[in-house]
Design a protein around this motif. Sequence first.
Motif, PDB file in Angstrom:
ATOM      1  N   LEU A  76      40.148  37.162  78.676  1.00 22.47           N
ATOM      2  CA  LEU A  76      39.186  37.798  77.777  1.00 22.47           C
ATOM      3  C   LEU A  76      39.755  39.018  77.056  1.00 22.47           C
ATOM      4  O   LEU A  76      39.135  39.509  76.097  1.00 22.47           O
ATOM      5  CB  LEU A  76      37.911  38.181  78.538  1.00 22.47           C
TER       6      LEU A  76
ATOM      7  N   ASN B  62      26.359  36.665  81.876  1.00 16.38           N
ATOM      8  CA  ASN B  62      26.260  37.680  80.816  1.00 16.38           C
ATOM      9  C   ASN B  62      27.606  38.293  80.457  1.00 16.38           C
ATOM     10  O   ASN B  62      27.669  39.356  79.851  1.00 16.38           O
ATOM     11  CB  ASN B  62      25.277  38.782  81.244  1.00 16.38           C
ATOM     12  N   LYS B  63      28.672  37.603  80.831  1.00 14.64           N
ATOM     13  CA  LYS B  63      30.018  38.103  80.545  1.00 14.64           C
ATOM     14  C   LYS B  63      30.303  37.989  79.043  1.00 14.64           C
ATOM     15  O   LYS B  63      30.217  36.901  78.450  1.00 14.64           O
ATOM     16  CB  LYS B  63      31.036  37.277  81.324  1.00 14.64           C
ATOM     17  N   VAL B  64      30.641  39.095  78.416  1.00 14.79           N
ATOM     18  CA  VAL B  64      30.905  39.101  76.972  1.00 14.79           C
ATOM     19  C   VAL B  64      32.156  38.273  76.666  1.00 14.79           C
ATOM     20  O   VAL B  64      33.200  38.437  77.312  1.00 14.79           O
ATOM     21  CB  VAL B  64      31.084  40.547  76.458  1.00 14.79           C
ATOM     22  N   GLY B  65      32.045  37.371  75.697  1.00 15.37           N
ATOM     23  CA  GLY B  65      33.194  36.546  75.306  1.00 15.37           C
ATOM     24  C   GLY B  65      33.375  35.301  76.138  1.00 15.37           C
ATOM     25  O   GLY B  65      34.358  34.569  75.956  1.00 15.37           O
ATOM     26  N   TYR B  66      32.431  35.019  77.041  1.00 14.17           N
ATOM     27  CA  TYR B  66      32.545  33.853  77.935  1.00 14.17           C
ATOM     28  C   TYR B  66      31.200  33.141  78.001  1.00 14.17           C
ATOM     29  O   TYR B  66      30.184  33.742  78.348  1.00 14.17           O
ATOM     30  CB  TYR B  66      32.952  34.317  79.331  1.00 14.17           C
ATOM     31  N   VAL B  67      31.193  31.859  77.615  1.00 16.58           N
ATOM     32  CA  VAL B  67      29.966  31.064  77.724  1.00 16.58           C
ATOM     33  C   VAL B  67      30.254  29.831  78.567  1.00 16.58           C
ATOM     34  O   VAL B  67      31.327  29.226  78.471  1.00 16.58           O
ATOM     35  CB  VAL B  67      29.401  30.648  76.342  1.00 16.58           C
TER      36      VAL B  67
ATOM     37  N   THR C  73      27.517  30.176  70.381  1.00 13.10           N
ATOM     38  CA  THR C  73      28.199  30.947  71.427  1.00 13.10           C
ATOM     39  C   THR C  73      27.913  32.443  71.364  1.00 13.10           C
ATOM     40  O   THR C  73      28.059  33.147  72.372  1.00 13.10           O
ATOM     41  CB  THR C  73      29.722  30.761  71.317  1.00 13.10           C
ATOM     42  N   GLY C  74      27.554  32.919  70.181  1.00 14.93           N
ATOM     43  CA  GLY C  74      27.386  34.359  70.015  1.00 14.93           C
ATOM     44  C   GLY C  74      28.709  35.093  69.878  1.00 14.93           C
ATOM     45  O   GLY C  74      28.754  36.327  69.891  1.00 14.93           O
ATOM     46  N   PHE C  75      29.812  34.341  69.721  1.00 16.60           N
ATOM     47  CA  PHE C  75      31.123  34.973  69.580  1.00 16.60           C
ATOM     48  C   PHE C  75      31.280  35.618  68.213  1.00 16.60           C
ATOM     49  O   PHE C  75      30.728  35.128  67.207  1.00 16.60           O
ATOM     50  CB  PHE C  75      32.253  33.944  69.739  1.00 16.60           C
ATOM     51  N   SER C  76      32.073  36.678  68.158  1.00 18.64           N
ATOM     52  CA  SER C  76      32.507  37.210  66.875  1.00 18.64           C
ATOM     53  C   SER C  76      33.768  36.447  66.467  1.00 18.64           C
ATOM     54  O   SER C  76      34.324  35.686  67.264  1.00 18.64           O
ATOM     55  CB  SER C  76      32.815  38.704  66.998  1.00 18.64           C
TER      56      SER C  76
ATOM     57  N   ASN D 104      38.185  34.554  73.326  1.00 20.99           N
ATOM     58  CA  ASN D 104      36.848  34.149  73.760  1.00 20.99           C
ATOM     59  C   ASN D 104      37.001  32.805  74.465  1.00 20.99           C
ATOM     60  O   ASN D 104      37.889  32.017  74.117  1.00 20.99           O
ATOM     61  CB  ASN D 104      35.897  34.013  72.577  1.00 20.99           C
TER      62      ASN D 104
END
Length: 356
Positions: free
Chosen positions: A212, A232-237, A179-182, A216
Amino acid sequence: MKKIILTGGGTAGHVTPNIALLPKLKKLGYEIYYIGSKNGIERQLIEELNIKYFAISSGKLRRYFHKDNFTDPFRVLRGMSQAASIIKRIKPDIIFSKGGFVTVPVIMAAKLKKVPTIIHESDYTPGLANKIAIPFCSKVCVTFPETLNHVPKEKGIYTGSPIREDILNGDSSEGYKETGFSTNKPVIMVMGGSLGAAKINEHIRNILPKLLDNFNVIHLCGEGKVEEGLLNKVGYVQYPYVKNQLPHLLSITDVVISRAGANSIFEFLALKKPNILIPLSKAASRGDQILNAESFLKQGFSEVIHEESLTDQMLLEKVEDVYKNRASYIEKMEKDSSSLGLDKIIELIEKNRGKK
């Protein structure tokens, strides 16, 4: 060599519990075969696992008027003849059915050939195919204890649901990599079923900016339902559908928002994932998901929002409330034993194989 025929089809929910049985059946030395429809989803799912697959004719069973209602009984009879021929050739010790219209001719043929059969019913009340097949089977495994009230007393056995072993072995590091999440925010997973759910998708995207702020979000939105403007929304896949990644994604999930299909909700239970269920309405189904959801609500495993009353604000408040009180849901889930369904079903197969 012990032999078993598995059958079930029409939806992924009629196949995945059969797939869950495969590792233990193989370990016990079973030669495994599968009977399904010619073009159903089960064919692809089973053949890619290198299980010998037999396709038979089957008619769709309906509760409503349709012109094919006049011809489908003949397709069922043809399928019964084909299934009888396959059973005669393979000489299985037992047949296990997960339901779906393709299983009716198989169970009937097995009765003629004096092969013991076990049916598994996932939902709170039996679907039409299983209702027709139950008089011809040996035993009926049920997922909900309440379902025992809807099957013959001498046949019904409460086993719970067979949970796939792989779903229990997710790797959180793989989930975060995917996901690329932190790790600094909890994760919400939204599931609308393999085809997605338009209304759930709409409400999630409406409240996404507020979600958000604190979470996430993993969104399994269905084929053709990915929103390009949010890629490309950060925290959303977003995913149209996931298969191999699902255990890893669930391993990092704190709260699930989902339909109330029995297989999925029992996986959440086994994984101790607090959840919000939005069952299919009676307008779009026979109402089985509503009963499934109400059972989980009653046992304290889930919160439920009925689709007809779903609003953006209600969904946002439920997410925040379930996350805040997640320990209470997990505590109740930890006291449940239905995740042992796989072992109970295997034991039943071993006990009944070869019986006339």
